[in-house]
Motif scaffolding. Structure first.
Motif, PDB file in Angstrom:
ATOM      1  N   GLY A  60       1.057  -1.172   0.319  1.00 35.91           N
ATOM      2  CA  GLY A  60      -0.050   0.118   0.072  1.00 35.91           C
ATOM      3  C   GLY A  60       0.650   1.450   0.044  1.00 35.91           C
ATOM      4  O   GLY A  60       0.353   2.380  -0.782  1.00 35.91           O
ATOM      5  N   GLU A  61       2.164   1.057   1.088  1.00 37.17           N
ATOM      6  CA  GLU A  61       2.868   2.557   0.515  1.00 37.17           C
ATOM      7  C   GLU A  61       3.692   3.022  -0.251  1.00 37.17           C
ATOM      8  O   GLU A  61       3.944   3.853  -1.005  1.00 37.17           O
ATOM      9  N   ALA A  62       3.753   1.285  -1.368  1.00 39.38           N
ATOM     10  CA  ALA A  62       4.217   1.819  -2.557  1.00 39.38           C
ATOM     11  C   ALA A  62       2.937   2.434  -3.441  1.00 39.38           C
ATOM     12  O   ALA A  62       3.471   3.617  -3.819  1.00 39.38           O
ATOM     13  N   ALA A  63       1.722   2.223  -3.693  1.00 44.48           N
ATOM     14  CA  ALA A  63       0.292   3.096  -4.574  1.00 44.48           C
ATOM     15  C   ALA A  63       1.340   4.376  -4.057  1.00 44.48           C
ATOM     16  O   ALA A  63       1.457   5.173  -4.448  1.00 44.48           O
ATOM     17  N   TRP A  64       1.322   5.464  -2.919  1.00 48.19           N
ATOM     18  CA  TRP A  64       1.147   7.033  -2.356  1.00 48.19           C
ATOM     19  C   TRP A  64       1.981   7.510  -2.780  1.00 48.19           C
ATOM     20  O   TRP A  64       2.902   7.988  -2.880  1.00 48.19           O
ATOM     21  N   VAL A  65       4.010   6.813  -2.285  1.00 45.09           N
ATOM     22  CA  VAL A  65       5.410   7.052  -2.828  1.00 45.09           C
ATOM     23  C   VAL A  65       5.114   7.052  -4.273  1.00 45.09           C
ATOM     24  O   VAL A  65       5.437   8.190  -4.749  1.00 45.09           O
ATOM     25  N   SER A  66       4.085   5.860  -5.176  1.00 48.92           N
ATOM     26  CA  SER A  66       3.996   6.734  -6.665  1.00 48.92           C
ATOM     27  C   SER A  66       3.284   7.842  -6.874  1.00 48.92           C
ATOM     28  O   SER A  66       3.322   8.682  -7.847  1.00 48.92           O
ATOM     29  N   GLY A  67       2.170   7.898  -6.170  1.00 48.46           N
ATOM     30  CA  GLY A  67       0.973   8.896  -6.656  1.00 48.46           C
ATOM     31  C   GLY A  67       1.895  10.020  -6.358  1.00 48.46           C
ATOM     32  O   GLY A  67       2.033  11.132  -6.457  1.00 48.46           O
ATOM     33  N   HIS A  68       2.181  10.599  -5.092  1.00 49.19           N
ATOM     34  CA  HIS A  68       3.122  11.658  -4.674  1.00 49.19           C
ATOM     35  C   HIS A  68       4.447  11.883  -5.209  1.00 49.19           C
ATOM     36  O   HIS A  68       4.729  12.905  -5.746  1.00 49.19           O
ATOM     37  N   ARG A  69       5.412  10.437  -6.670  1.00 44.51           N
ATOM     38  CA  ARG A  69       6.489  11.194  -6.747  1.00 44.51           C
ATOM     39  C   ARG A  69       5.631  11.742  -8.430  1.00 44.51           C
ATOM     40  O   ARG A  69       6.196  12.667  -8.683  1.00 44.51           O
ATOM     41  N   LEU A  70       4.928  11.264  -8.529  1.00 36.73           N
ATOM     42  CA  LEU A  70       4.004  11.591 -10.229  1.00 36.73           C
ATOM     43  C   LEU A  70       3.480  13.048  -9.652  1.00 36.73           C
ATOM     44  O   LEU A  70       4.009  13.943 -10.505  1.00 36.73           O
ATOM     45  N   GLY A  71       2.622  12.738  -8.178  1.00 38.96           N
ATOM     46  CA  GLY A  71       2.595  14.811  -8.123  1.00 38.96           C
ATOM     47  C   GLY A  71       3.362  15.744  -8.278  1.00 38.96           C
ATOM     48  O   GLY A  71       3.917  17.010  -8.268  1.00 38.96           O
ATOM     49  N   GLN A  72       4.527  15.059  -7.356  1.00 38.68           N
ATOM     50  CA  GLN A  72       6.355  16.041  -7.196  1.00 38.68           C
ATOM     51  C   GLN A  72       6.165  16.267  -8.902  1.00 38.68           C
ATOM     52  O   GLN A  72       6.950  17.624  -8.768  1.00 38.68           O
ATOM     53  N   ALA A  73       6.779  15.692  -9.697  1.00 37.46           N
ATOM     54  CA  ALA A  73       6.407  15.822 -10.809  1.00 37.46           C
ATOM     55  C   ALA A  73       5.699  16.973 -11.694  1.00 37.46           C
ATOM     56  O   ALA A  73       6.292  17.303 -12.358  1.00 37.46           O
ATOM     57  N   LEU A  74       4.823  16.802 -11.501  1.00 37.65           N
ATOM     58  CA  LEU A  74       3.647  17.640 -12.018  1.00 37.65           C
ATOM     59  C   LEU A  74       3.641  18.458 -11.681  1.00 37.65           C
ATOM     60  O   LEU A  74       4.142  19.840 -12.649  1.00 37.65           O
ATOM     61  N   ALA A  75       4.071  19.240 -10.336  1.00 42.18           N
ATOM     62  CA  ALA A  75       4.069  20.519  -9.847  1.00 42.18           C
ATOM     63  C   ALA A  75       5.515  21.439  -9.955  1.00 42.18           C
ATOM     64  O   ALA A  75       5.711  22.433 -10.092  1.00 42.18           O
ATOM     65  N   GLU A  76       6.191  20.311 -10.616  1.00 38.28           N
ATOM     66  CA  GLU A  76       7.847  20.922 -10.975  1.00 38.28           C
ATOM     67  C   GLU A  76       7.545  21.515 -12.568  1.00 38.28           C
ATOM     68  O   GLU A  76       8.449  22.839 -12.348  1.00 38.28           O
ATOM     69  N   ALA A  77       7.177  20.429 -13.468  1.00 41.52           N
ATOM     70  CA  ALA A  77       6.911  21.242 -14.647  1.00 41.52           C
ATOM     71  C   ALA A  77       6.020  22.282 -14.414  1.00 41.52           C
ATOM     72  O   ALA A  77       6.089  22.970 -15.594  1.00 41.52           O
ATOM     73  N   ALA A  78       5.285  22.365 -12.977  1.00 36.06           N
ATOM     74  CA  ALA A  78       4.096  23.729 -13.304  1.00 36.06           C
ATOM     75  C   ALA A  78       4.944  25.219 -13.014  1.00 36.06           C
ATOM     76  O   ALA A  78       4.593  26.401 -13.215  1.00 36.06           O
ATOM     77  N   ARG A  79       6.030  24.817 -12.748  1.00 34.02           N
ATOM     78  CA  ARG A  79       6.778  26.005 -12.137  1.00 34.02           C
ATOM     79  C   ARG A  79       7.571  26.466 -13.110  1.00 34.02           C
ATOM     80  O   ARG A  79       8.078  26.750 -14.446  1.00 34.02           O
TER      81      ARG A  79
END
Length: 79
Positions: A60-79
């Motif tokens: 379950g933790e891996a699912a969260w980490v995966s989503g978090h990493r995707l969110g970080q990548a999207l946030a970085e791209a929006a800067r």
């Protein structure tokens, strides 16, 4: 299940989620035999991202980490 997830998203973020398409389901035996290893997939040409436990490992933790990493990548791209 999907209404509960959208409600939780709204409660946590204060944003109204209006997806073009959304689906959710539960499964008891999610055991990826060959995890992706990269954490998420992101294709800017298709405006499509994917994440989940199958990207890292069957926890379950891996699912969260995966989503978090995707969110970080999207946030970085929006800067």
């Amino acid at each position: 299940m999907l209404p509960a997830l959208l409600s939780a998203f709204r409660a946590l973020t204060g944003l109204e989620a209006k997806p073009t398409y959304a689906a959710a389901h539960r499964w008891r035996y999610a055991l990826p035999t060959a995890p992706l290893g990269s954490g998420y997939l992101l294709d800017w040409d298709l405006d499509l991202g994917a994440c989940g436990d199958w990207c890292l490992e069957a926890r379950g933790e891996a699912a969260w980490v995966s989503g978090h990493r995707l969110g970080q990548a999207l946030a970085e791209a929006a800067r």
